[in-house]
Enzyme design. Sequence first.
Site, PDB file in Angstrom:
ATOM      1  N   ASP A 679       0.833  -1.192   0.000  1.00 46.67           N
ATOM      2  CA  ASP A 679       0.000   0.000   0.000  1.00 46.67           C
ATOM      3  C   ASP A 679       0.881   1.260   0.000  1.00 46.67           C
ATOM      4  O   ASP A 679       0.637   2.213  -0.744  1.00 46.67           O
ATOM      5  CB  ASP A 679      -0.902  -0.068   1.249  1.00 46.67           C
ATOM      6  CG  ASP A 679      -1.776   1.147   1.373  1.00 46.67           C
ATOM      7  OD1 ASP A 679      -2.518   1.404   0.410  1.00 46.67           O
ATOM      8  OD2 ASP A 679      -1.689   1.851   2.397  1.00 46.67           O
ATOM      9  N   LYS A 683       1.517   4.291  -2.858  1.00 44.46           N
ATOM     10  CA  LYS A 683       1.430   5.727  -2.575  1.00 44.46           C
ATOM     11  C   LYS A 683       2.678   6.480  -3.042  1.00 44.46           C
ATOM     12  O   LYS A 683       2.576   7.544  -3.650  1.00 44.46           O
ATOM     13  CB  LYS A 683       1.201   5.955  -1.080  1.00 44.46           C
ATOM     14  CG  LYS A 683      -0.224   5.560  -0.662  1.00 44.46           C
ATOM     15  CD  LYS A 683      -0.398   5.614   0.830  1.00 44.46           C
ATOM     16  CE  LYS A 683      -1.825   5.259   1.212  1.00 44.46           C
ATOM     17  NZ  LYS A 683      -1.945   4.949   2.631  1.00 44.46           N
TER      18      LYS A 683
END
Length: 818
Positions: A679, A683
């Site tokens: 994750d 980003k």
Amino acid sequence: MKVLKFGGTSVGSSDSIKKVIEIVADYNAQNIHVAIVSSAMSGITNKLMLAGQKASENDESYLDFLKEIEELHFSTIKDLLRVKNQSHVLATVKMMLNELEDLMHGVFLLKELSLRTTDLLLSFGERLSCYIINSYANQQGLDTELLDARLLVKTDNRFGKGRVQMDVTVHNIQEYFKAHTQIQVVTGFISSTDKNETTTLGRGGSDYTASIFGAALDAEEIEIWTDVDGVLTTDPRHVKKAFSLSEMTYEEAMEMSHFGANVIYPPTLQPAFQKKIPLRIRNTFNRDFSGTLIKSVADSGNYLVRGISSIRNISLVNFQGSGMVGVAGVSSRLFGVLANSDINLILITQASSEHSICFAIDPKDGALAKLVIEEEFSREMEVGKIDSVAIEEQLSIIAIIGEKMAHTPGISGRLFNALGKNGVNVAAIAQGSSERNLSIVIAQKDTSKTLNTIHEVFFLSDVKTLNIFIIGVGLIGGTLIDQIASHNQNLEKDHALKINIVGMTNSKKMVFNEDGLSLDNWKDKLNDNDEVSTISGFIDKMVKLNLQNSVFIDCTASPEVVNKYESVLKHSISIATPNKLASSGDLQLFRTLKLVALENDVKFVYETNVGAGLPVITTLNDLKISGDKILKIEGVLSGTLSYIFNSFTTGTKFSEVVKQAKEKGFTEPDPRDDLNGMDVARKILILSREVGLDISLEDVDINNLLPQSCIDAESVDSFFNELENANDYFDELRTEAEKSGKVLRFLAKMDNGSASVGLEAVDQTNPFYALDGSDNMISFTTDRYMERPLVIKGPGAGAEVTAAGVFAEIISISHFLG
Ligand code: ADP
Ligand code: ASP
Ligand code: MG
């Protein structure tokens, strides 16, 4: 003396007729002499027309129409008249209906319907309505008398739309009224030739009758009573926010009516204008309202534009060729043949290159126009000097109208800017030299959207409406809806912004309301609704609604939805989304989406993809746009990992900290989905792409934090067992760091053209050292922020802040839409 004209809806039922007679009685009580002009009962002219057509096709269903016509008139008589007055009126009406039926039967047998016969058929509408109105007025004690306008209004023999012979008509009216002092109930719309053949003044022509009578009788005012509050800023059937104008000039009214506002029939203005008789448009169903006064000089308030009107269903003919340039006489030949064929031109434009002339016509004239032009220019076409005639169909003309538009710069700028942002393509433009009218030709399917867009620009510039479609109403989507629901009133009051959630859907159901869904109990309403949802179904419906200022909010994590983004943007719908799959997925698709958004002048925004509601991407872009160069990005970009490492202090066990985080709901159901760094990698990838790096997820260097045994564990429980076994390993990492005064942080980095994520030990001088809770923190080192980087810090996860981030994007889209 006043002339009062009542339109079809004002006499469409017994209740309406009662209202009409109350209005007349009021004037009577005030000793104001009036003449009444009335249309046929609402819908009757259309039924007569259809019945005639059916009969001429030898189709017996014409009898059904006749039956409906009879039933409406009979029931109206029975409602209005006392029993003792009924039989005579019913008998007379029956006789007229028999005559009508005989005529229709003739048409049926002959299988032929001329314009001449059509006019005679249509005349029954006004003859019947006025006969009934007059009977009822008499019964109510008014001294009225029926006047068949065919007796006085004389036209040439252009059946369907007779040209009034004004002198003789005016004379007839004046003479007649000298001899008849009762209140006259005049049949609108119908007239006759010298030979007393019935003609009509064109559809909607009762208004004209009223104006002719008003002018002939030097009335003090002509009142047109209809079913709306006067002339509105635009057609209320398309624009719910249309409002009535208190005054306008004859010229403005003329422009409005010519361009389709069927509240006034265009020729109506002429007789009134010549005699300077004011016309007032009023609402039979809202009698106390003063309506719109049309006169020579009018106060137009603060608005530059007075009204917007539209004509649907027109065709655009394009006549072009190199042989036209500089050749005199081409246009006179062109317009000559069109005039000879009685083809009415609604709008004409010629480019200054003289290479093409294009004009709008009624589609029924399309084939004939092509034929006669190609005949006239056959020689030029043979040698290629003129191209063949191209006709574009299913278009609409929209006109903006107003005296004040003349010599005011910037009007077309505002118009075209708004149209561009809403994806409305303009096929032709015409502005009369009076500058009182600016007309554009657009696709018919865009009519409503265009009217609403323009109306908002010129009349409601202080209140903007955004039309929102939300897919995915789980935690974030649901919170967003709640936030909008509780804040909408303030937005409207303090920021002149109205957010209508027009559509919402979860994976099972969808609901829509063009005027904005009511948001109390929205969850129940969505779940109880019958409309089954699919992603394409939802998007198709959104596209079909074709509303201005549409914004699509994707609160799913679905790749399928992302696959639809391109088409959504191409339909000029902006996208705001917390879904990371587009910005961190296929690079080509992502670049395409940005380009398509740019090309279509809409927004594609995803600020909440990094740091939830924190202004990370916006800040990055602001730095870039203002000429700064981003050298390095560092960040703690996961609230979960932030919490875990901020809590992993002396005396704690790593497995316990992770467990706690899970219990508090900070982690994914399987905490490995956070700990694997994917994750965070997404980003930093998103930020790197924003800086300009052409990289994909595979290019991000992910330094895995978990021992292999934890990764391999088959279930969440066994993962926790393995994690306990790894506590010593994590302890060691921490103690090692502590020895040199450092703490562990899971950092994402973009530096020197590459991106990486992984665990690092940082010392007190590092901004990430002092992080607490589950905060995110991002630091940008740039040319300008070299010594001390620019740092953004705050909660970077959670439904409230993420939804608030999307909400902020919606508001920024509203500013973008102008
Ligand atoms: P009537 O039967 O009274 O003659 P019409 O149907 O001919 O009524 O005209 C009134 C209708 O015109 C209204 O109901 C409205 O829907 C439509 N209309 C279109 N444009 C406008 C406008 N700018 N202002 C008012 N009404 C308009
Ligand atoms: N009854 C006619 C029509 O429907 C005339 C009018 O209403 O003005 O066109
Ligand atoms: Mg009308």
